[in-house]
Every structure is written in C-alpha cells, then in structure tokens.
Write a protein that holds these residues in place. Structure first.
Motif, PDB file in Angstrom:
ATOM      1  N   TYR A  44       0.833  -1.207   0.000  1.00 55.73           N
ATOM      2  CA  TYR A  44       0.000   0.000   0.000  1.00 55.73           C
ATOM      3  C   TYR A  44       0.869   1.259   0.000  1.00 55.73           C
ATOM      4  O   TYR A  44       0.601   2.206  -0.749  1.00 55.73           O
ATOM      5  N   GLN A  47       2.182   2.336  -3.168  1.00 61.93           N
ATOM      6  CA  GLN A  47       1.113   2.803  -4.060  1.00 61.93           C
ATOM      7  C   GLN A  47       0.797   1.798  -5.168  1.00 61.93           C
ATOM      8  O   GLN A  47       0.564   2.164  -6.319  1.00 61.93           O
ATOM      9  N   PHE A  49      -1.803  -0.383  -4.902  1.00 61.56           N
ATOM     10  CA  PHE A  49      -3.244  -0.650  -4.923  1.00 61.56           C
ATOM     11  C   PHE A  49      -3.932   0.263  -5.938  1.00 61.56           C
ATOM     12  O   PHE A  49      -3.514   1.395  -6.162  1.00 61.56           O
ATOM     13  N   LYS A  50      -5.017  -0.242  -6.530  1.00 63.06           N
ATOM     14  CA  LYS A  50      -5.818   0.513  -7.476  1.00 63.06           C
ATOM     15  C   LYS A  50      -7.288   0.466  -7.055  1.00 63.06           C
ATOM     16  O   LYS A  50      -7.734  -0.495  -6.442  1.00 63.06           O
ATOM     17  N   GLN A  51      -8.029   1.489  -7.426  1.00 59.97           N
ATOM     18  CA  GLN A  51      -9.462   1.489  -7.140  1.00 59.97           C
ATOM     19  C   GLN A  51     -10.130   0.335  -7.885  1.00 59.97           C
ATOM     20  O   GLN A  51      -9.907   0.139  -9.075  1.00 59.97           O
ATOM     21  N   VAL A  60     -14.968   1.920 -12.666  1.00 62.22           N
ATOM     22  CA  VAL A  60     -14.993   2.367 -11.280  1.00 62.22           C
ATOM     23  C   VAL A  60     -16.309   3.088 -11.008  1.00 62.22           C
ATOM     24  O   VAL A  60     -16.606   4.099 -11.634  1.00 62.22           O
ATOM     25  N   LYS A  62     -18.043   4.263  -7.556  1.00 54.79           N
ATOM     26  CA  LYS A  62     -17.845   4.300  -6.111  1.00 54.79           C
ATOM     27  C   LYS A  62     -19.138   4.194  -5.319  1.00 54.79           C
ATOM     28  O   LYS A  62     -19.094   3.850  -4.141  1.00 54.79           O
ATOM     29  N   ASP A  67     -13.841  -0.378  -2.601  1.00 54.67           N
ATOM     30  CA  ASP A  67     -12.562  -0.945  -2.147  1.00 54.67           C
ATOM     31  C   ASP A  67     -11.426  -0.662  -3.121  1.00 54.67           C
ATOM     32  O   ASP A  67     -11.634  -0.348  -4.290  1.00 54.67           O
ATOM     33  N   GLU A  68     -10.215  -0.793  -2.596  1.00 57.75           N
ATOM     34  CA  GLU A  68      -8.991  -0.709  -3.386  1.00 57.75           C
ATOM     35  C   GLU A  68      -8.332  -2.083  -3.347  1.00 57.75           C
ATOM     36  O   GLU A  68      -8.331  -2.739  -2.307  1.00 57.75           O
TER      37      GLU A  68
END
Length: 200
Positions: A44, A47, A49-51, A60, A62, A67-68
């Motif tokens: 994490y 960086q 992680f992605k949406q 995407v 929301k 979550d990511e």
C-alpha cells in the motif's frame, strides 16, 4: 497436508454442501495475520493498490463499490504470501478430491475497504464467464470488534446471514448462487479475496 487441515477442510466443505457457504476460523494464525498485514502495508505504501471496478471492463463506480485492490501473483509473492497461496492450493485440491468440482485455477487480490466504504449486493459471476465456482474471503483485520461493522452479508433463500470480518476467518461460498454485499465499517477493513475456478 497435515491431518488437522484435513479436518478443517472437511468441516468447511460439509457446510458448503449443506447450506451453500462455509466459515472456518483460524485459517490464519495471529503470526500469519501480522506478517500478511506487514506485506499489505508495504504494498500500500508503495502505491500498488488501485481502485476496484465492476464488470469485466473494471469500470470504477464508487456508489456501488469502494474498495482498493492489488492482485496477488504466485510468481512474485513473498514468503508469507506464498505460504497462504500454498494453503489455498491444498484446500482447492481437497475440494477436488472430495467434491469433484474440477477446479483448475484461482485468482486472488488484497482488498482494502477504507472507513465508510462498501460493496452493494451482487453476484460473483460475469455474464459470459461461468468459471468462478467458489468465492473466498480471508480476513486480515486485527482486534476487530462487533461495533466496527464491515460485515459480509450472504443473501440465502430463507435469510440474510451476516459474517463479522474477524482476522484469520475464512468464508467460502458458491460464486454463481449466493448474492452478497459488504457493509460499511468504522475502521479500514482488510482481506485476501478471490475465486476458485474450473478454467485456466
């Protein structure tokens, strides 16, 4: 495979046969939960992680899913991640031996649900892809309390079953039959989530 794991695997398989889902506490030890959280944080902070998105197009949205995620691949997994994947493969082999599902592969990712995020009711099956047979979630949350929320809700024919995301707990359910959702939580909610598939 250790005999103790055979007993645990048999317990969760019996639950799936009887009710479409199974819960196994202690799939991860406290030490393993801690080590996986260290790996989680390292990824994490880098960086990685992605949406998360919805559907095969990974759109995407929301207000549906917050979550990511970070996909976990065996080829570049570290020691604790490899240990988890090996145990998962043992479970998959045992399911094939006892239930003849013909499972051949899996896909798995880390998931982080920031405070207040959720995933609305859905089914783990793409419209033109029936390869996912069993969905699984292994929780990495430490010292989780009931008032933290973040339950997994399984929508069964006769009731809605809420499952608290306790660290080390494994939840497994039929991907193409059980709709489910993730409720908001007052803390970040962490897991390793994925699917056992009958295609490569």
């Amino acid at each position: 495979m250790e005999e103790t794991w055979q007993v645990s695997f048999e317990s969760i398989i019996s639950q799936i046969i009887e009710q479409g889902y199974g819960i196994l506490d202690g799939f991860l030890s406290e030490e393993e939960i801690g080590a996986l959280n260290e790996s989680f944080l390292a990824h994490y902070q880098a960086q990685e992680f992605k949406q998360a998105g919805i559907s095969k197009g990974h759109e995407v949205v929301k207000n549906i899913r917050g979550d990511e995620i970070l996909w976990l691949e065996k080829d570049n997994a570290n020691e604790i991640e490899t240990r988890f994947l090996t145990r998962l493969e043992e479970f998959m082999s045992y399911v094939n031996y006892t239930c003849y599902l013909g499972l051949r592969s899996y896909e798995i990712h880390y998931a982080s649900y920031p405070v207040g995020t959720f995933y609305k009711r859905h089914l783990d099956k793409f419209r033109n892809d029936s390869g996912r047979k069993l969905s699984f979630i292994c929780y990495l949350n430490q010292d989780w309390q009931p008032d933290n929320g973040g339950e997994l809700v399984l929508y069964l024919p006769d009731k809605a079953e809420k499952i608290l995301p306790l660290g080390g707990r494994l939840a497994v359910f039929e991907s193409d039959k059980i709709e489910h959702e993730v409720l908001p939580a007052t803390r970040e909610r962490r897991s390793l989530t994925g699917w056992l598939r009958n295609i490569d």
